[in-house]
Design an enzyme around this catalytic site. Structure first.
Site, mmCIF file in Angstrom:
data_model
loop_
_atom_site.group_PDB
_atom_site.id
_atom_site.type_symbol
_atom_site.label_atom_id
_atom_site.label_comp_id
_atom_site.label_asym_id
_atom_site.label_seq_id
_atom_site.Cartn_x
_atom_site.Cartn_y
_atom_site.Cartn_z
ATOM 1 N N ARG A 74 5.145 -36.145 39.718
ATOM 2 C CA ARG A 74 4.909 -34.742 40.715
ATOM 3 C C ARG A 74 3.454 -33.790 40.831
ATOM 4 O O ARG A 74 2.761 -33.946 39.233
ATOM 5 C CB ARG A 74 5.930 -33.973 40.482
ATOM 6 C CG ARG A 74 7.673 -33.758 40.978
ATOM 7 C CD ARG A 74 8.545 -32.424 41.102
ATOM 8 N NE ARG A 74 9.019 -32.995 39.940
ATOM 9 C CZ ARG A 74 8.438 -31.290 38.997
ATOM 10 N NH1 ARG A 74 7.081 -30.319 38.908
ATOM 11 N NH2 ARG A 74 9.159 -31.539 37.596
ATOM 12 N N TYR A 216 5.048 -40.096 46.262
ATOM 13 C CA TYR A 216 5.672 -40.375 44.937
ATOM 14 C C TYR A 216 6.104 -38.766 45.195
ATOM 15 O O TYR A 216 6.359 -37.988 45.714
ATOM 16 C CB TYR A 216 4.766 -40.235 43.680
ATOM 17 C CG TYR A 216 5.561 -40.604 42.931
ATOM 18 C CD1 TYR A 216 5.151 -42.328 42.663
ATOM 19 C CD2 TYR A 216 6.139 -40.063 41.890
ATOM 20 C CE1 TYR A 216 5.863 -42.631 40.819
ATOM 21 C CE2 TYR A 216 7.010 -41.262 40.429
ATOM 22 C CZ TYR A 216 6.997 -41.523 40.385
ATOM 23 O OH TYR A 216 6.832 -43.067 39.447
ATOM 24 N N LYS A 225 13.163 -31.230 45.569
ATOM 25 C CA LYS A 225 12.438 -30.266 44.655
ATOM 26 C C LYS A 225 12.323 -28.926 46.102
ATOM 27 O O LYS A 225 12.284 -28.455 45.448
ATOM 28 C CB LYS A 225 11.824 -30.576 43.625
ATOM 29 C CG LYS A 225 11.589 -31.250 42.770
ATOM 30 C CD LYS A 225 12.796 -31.738 41.723
ATOM 31 C CE LYS A 225 13.064 -32.238 40.822
ATOM 32 N NZ LYS A 225 13.939 -31.694 40.121
ATOM 33 N N HIS A 245 18.221 -25.633 39.159
ATOM 34 C CA HIS A 245 18.336 -26.895 38.209
ATOM 35 C C HIS A 245 18.875 -27.458 37.313
ATOM 36 O O HIS A 245 18.381 -26.895 36.662
ATOM 37 C CB HIS A 245 17.327 -27.089 37.661
ATOM 38 C CG HIS A 245 15.887 -28.081 37.150
ATOM 39 N ND1 HIS A 245 14.317 -28.455 36.877
ATOM 40 C CD2 HIS A 245 15.903 -29.299 37.622
ATOM 41 C CE1 HIS A 245 14.445 -29.355 36.333
ATOM 42 N NE2 HIS A 245 15.228 -30.399 37.687
ATOM 43 N N SER A 267 12.833 -30.236 32.218
ATOM 44 C CA SER A 267 12.400 -31.601 32.379
ATOM 45 C C SER A 267 12.790 -32.139 31.501
ATOM 46 O O SER A 267 12.008 -31.874 30.214
ATOM 47 C CB SER A 267 11.445 -32.225 32.893
ATOM 48 O OG SER A 267 11.482 -31.557 34.770
ATOM 49 N N CYS A 269 14.813 -32.828 28.907
ATOM 50 C CA CYS A 269 15.627 -32.168 27.766
ATOM 51 C C CYS A 269 17.145 -32.981 27.634
ATOM 52 O O CYS A 269 17.847 -32.782 27.122
ATOM 53 C CB CYS A 269 15.625 -31.494 28.049
ATOM 54 S SG CYS A 269 14.138 -29.385 27.710
ATOM 55 N N ASP A 292 21.031 -33.349 38.464
ATOM 56 C CA ASP A 292 19.793 -32.658 38.976
ATOM 57 C C ASP A 292 19.408 -31.237 39.737
ATOM 58 O O ASP A 292 19.103 -29.873 39.538
ATOM 59 C CB ASP A 292 18.605 -33.231 39.759
ATOM 60 C CG ASP A 292 17.087 -33.057 39.461
ATOM 61 O OD1 ASP A 292 16.734 -32.266 38.279
ATOM 62 O OD2 ASP A 292 16.056 -33.086 39.979
ATOM 63 N N ARG A 404 10.744 -44.599 37.321
ATOM 64 C CA ARG A 404 11.900 -44.489 37.628
ATOM 65 C C ARG A 404 12.826 -45.283 37.713
ATOM 66 O O ARG A 404 12.333 -46.399 38.235
ATOM 67 C CB ARG A 404 11.521 -42.911 38.796
ATOM 68 C CG ARG A 404 10.339 -41.967 38.910
ATOM 69 C CD ARG A 404 11.878 -40.915 37.708
ATOM 70 N NE ARG A 404 10.870 -39.466 37.799
ATOM 71 C CZ ARG A 404 11.530 -38.223 37.408
ATOM 72 N NH1 ARG A 404 12.344 -38.364 37.278
ATOM 73 N NH2 ARG A 404 10.593 -36.835 37.127
HETATM 74 C C1 OXD Z 1 12.297 -32.795 37.541
HETATM 75 C C2 OXD Z 1 12.569 -33.951 37.831
HETATM 76 O O1 OXD Z 1 10.980 -33.336 36.547
HETATM 77 O O2 OXD Z 1 14.147 -34.167 38.192
HETATM 78 O O3 OXD Z 1 12.957 -31.991 37.204
HETATM 79 O O4 OXD Z 1 11.806 -34.966 38.639
HETATM 80 MN MN MN Z 2 14.659 -32.175 37.945
#
Ligand code: OXD
Ligand code: MN
Length: 650
Positions: A74, A216, A225, A245, A267, A269, A292, A404
């Protein structure tokens, strides 16, 4: 120019027709959402050199993609909230006037799909027909996006049928920004190579998403998102619900009582790990609803009911192993798309910290050969005969750090199918949430678990979430906490201060605020002075979840402290999964992570106050009404901070 297909829904037709005229694709395909169509697109991409088909015996219907080096994650720096007024984007977002952004982006979109196919993806965020579900139409020139959206959302004709003649949806436009000249051969990963040419833009008032230049993940799969967090958070504020989130899990006690828990962690964690965790405690069962994003709506009874708007897992590959998350590994056994991982000679995949030996040789995420280290079977280097130390010193990784897997949720062995389908007691209400967890990576100060004393105290704890900055992030800030309120920092669709206010409003407007979930702050990441973790984490976190369930039931007392309610050490179940004593944690260590670190908290209060001050200072920017010293952080949160400060003393 291609002919715009017919659609029963006039707004869908208008959206597609508009972009057909601007982007001038060669062809338009409306995605049907069938398995055959999905696999046909994957095979077409194999033929075009954009996918590698993996060994069908080991990974049926799985493919590998390698992105361009400029397009691996991102791009927060190129993500914009284009509200009409700057102040409505708030202090945490990049803002541009829609009147400026639209003409700028339209220039980029002009003719951008020449030589390409325009795909129209009708998609649902949530089970089709569920009252919490929302719908989108993504127009894109990327087949990679189509097949990823097929996994991550519910796509196709069913959605169009549901929309009928005048159903509402969020219009989305996406282009990789790489038109093809007549006869020009496509590249493996088309995208705009310059970062300044990439735009990930949300128009929250118009509820539109425009994305250009990146192919991406969250930049391009616009349901995730962009819609489910940024646009949905604004819709939720306007309509009295919440777009967060958060993972959603179902926990079943030995007495067969079910609890539904959401958790928001920044992110990296361990959200996906907690969402699919194997509990260490006898008789406790954990099931996954989402890893998520959660959408929560108040029911008439005052409880918050949640769905996972997604349909798959877009997980970070490195570090996902049989130790950290066996259920995630099992979820990518079939029908999965891998991006930027290592290809093994037998047509399978590998990544760092997968918990299995690296192949002797393979192909890394850039398409170059890589080789197992001579002294470490779990590392790969760029040349045969390299040692682990040499590889470490070079900083090389064979799978990109943000590589990913895109895996269908239905593959998850512990999926709570009813909850995932938005059902509770067979009704399509979403599941009632009992507890909301916030967390972050906090090596010091923050206890293992802390129960909020009230809803507003919980909102305060969420507003202060964040992780300590590590060397990998920003070197001159090591040890400082990067605040990531409610783990939403990159995902607010509007002003963070108004978002805090919205959280507070959820209590004020609740039909029965006593039924709102209890709020907890957890920290699995406390470390000793010499850098060792004080709590094992992973499956042992079930011990904390059990304590939370017991608190919900009113079965255990807590230590009432100024920072919140902490467990008594005796109430953390330390038995193993045979129900016998077995788990050992140094009692001194346990006591330490269940105690208030007064000096640490004084420092904590100072820095939380500083983060509020910063929001206030920046929040006046773009306002004709607010002065530089205007207060936009809600008073209720400042009050919690002040009373905590006076309780801890100077
Ligand atoms: C994030 C994701 O960065 O889920 O939170 O990709
Ligand atoms: Mn996320």
């Amino acid at each position: 120019m291609a002919k715009t297909p017919k659609f029963a829904n006039a707004k869908v037709f208008d959206w597609v027709d508009k972009w057909n005229k601007v982007c001038t694709p060669d062809k338009i395909v409306v995605v049907k959402g069938t398995k055959k169509e999905h696999l046909d697109i994957c095979e077409m991409m194999v033929k075009n050199g954009q996918f590698i088909k993996l060994n069908a015996k080991k990974r049926p219907e799985c493919y590998l993609a390698r992105s361009h080096e400029s397009d691996v994650a991102r791009v927060e720096g190129r993500t914009f909230i284009c509200s009409k007024r700057e102040i409505d984007a708030g202090p945490t977002n990049h803002w541009m006037d829609p009147e400026v952004m639209k003409p700028l982006m339209l220039k980029s979109y002009k003719g951008c799909m020449k030589g390409r196919t325009m795909y129209v993806i009708p998609y649902a965020m949530g089970p089709i027909g569920n009252p919490i579900t929302q719908y989108g139409i993504e127009v894109t020139d990327s087949p990679y996006v189509v097949v990823n959206m097929n996994i991550m959302t519910r796509t196709g004709e069913e959605v169009l049928k549901h929309l009928g003649k005048d159903g509402d949806f969020i219009p989305c436009i996406h282009s990789v920004g790489a038109p093809l000249k007549k006869g020009q051969k496509d590249v493996a990963w088309p995208c705009a190579k310059n970062i300044e040419d990439k735009f990930i833009t949300q128009f929250p008032e118009e509820r539109q998403i425009w994305s250009f230049g990146s192919g991406y993940g969250g930049n391009a799969l616009l349901g995730k998102k962009c819609f489910a967090l940024r646009i949905a958070s604004k819709m939720a504020k306007d309509q009295g619900w919440m777009a967060e989130h958060m993972l959603i899990l179902t926990l079943t006690s030995p007495e067969k009582k079910q609890y539904h828990v959401t958790a928001a962690f920044p992110s990296a964690c361990g959200k996906t790990n907690l969402a699919m965790m194997l509990p260490k405690l006898k008789g406790w069962k954990l099931q996954t609803i989402g890893d998520d994003i959660a959408w929560l709506k108040p029911g008439e009874d005052g409880r918050l009911y949640a769905i996972n708007p997604e349909n798959g897992f877009f997980g970070v590959a490195p570090g996902t192993s049989n130790d950290s998350n066996p259920n995630a590994l099992k979820s990518c056994k079939k029908g999965t798309i891998f991006t930027n991982v290592v290809l093994t000679p037998d047509g399978d995949i590998w990544w760092e910290d997968m918990g299995v030996d690296a192949p002797k040789e393979g192909v890394d995420w850039k398409g170059n050969p890589c080789y197992r280290c001579v002294d470490d079977r779990r590392r790969m280097g760029t040349k045969p005969g390299m040692t682990k130390a040499e590889v470490k010193a070079s900083g090389y990784v064979a799978a990109h750090k943000k590589s990913r897997f895109t895996a269908p949720a239905e593959n998850c062995p512990v999926l709570d199918k009813a909850g995932f389908n938005g059902l509770y007691n067979k009704k399509p209400t979403g599941v009632p949430i009992d507890a909301i967890l916030f967390g972050g990576r906090r090596p010091s100060t923050i206890p293992l678990v802390n129960e909020a004393k009230s809803w507003s105290h919980g909102v305060f704890l969420g507003s202060a979430a964040g992780s300590e900055v590590t060397a990998a992030v920003i070197s001159d800030q090591i040890g400082q906490v990067r605040r990531d309120p409610m783990a939403m920092l990159p995902f607010f669709g509007y002003n963070v201060c108004d978002y805090f206010q919205h959280w507070l409003e959820m209590e004020r407007t609740s039909p029965d605020a006593s039924k709102l979930p209890k709020i907890y702050f957890v920290n699995w990441f406390r470390k000793t002075a010499d850098g060792k973790f004080m709590w094992p984490g992973f499956g042992d976190n079930s011990r904390v979840l059990k304590w939370i369930c017991q608190r919900i039931e009113g079965k255990v007392q807590a230590q009432v402290t100024p920072i919140g309610n902490l467990p008594l050490a005796k109430d953390i179940d330390l038995s193993n999964n045979e129900g016998k004593a077995g788990f050992t944690v140094d009692p001194e260590m346990l006591a330490k992570i269940l105690t208030v670190d007064i000096e640490g908290w004084k420092q904590e209060i100072r820095t939380i106050g500083e983060s509020y001050d910063e929001y206030d200072a920046k929040a006046s920017k773009g306002s004709k009404v607010l002065s530089k010293t205007a207060r936009r952080v809600p008073k209720a949160l400042r009050d919690v901070l002040a009373s905590l400060s006076s309780a801890l003393g100077k």
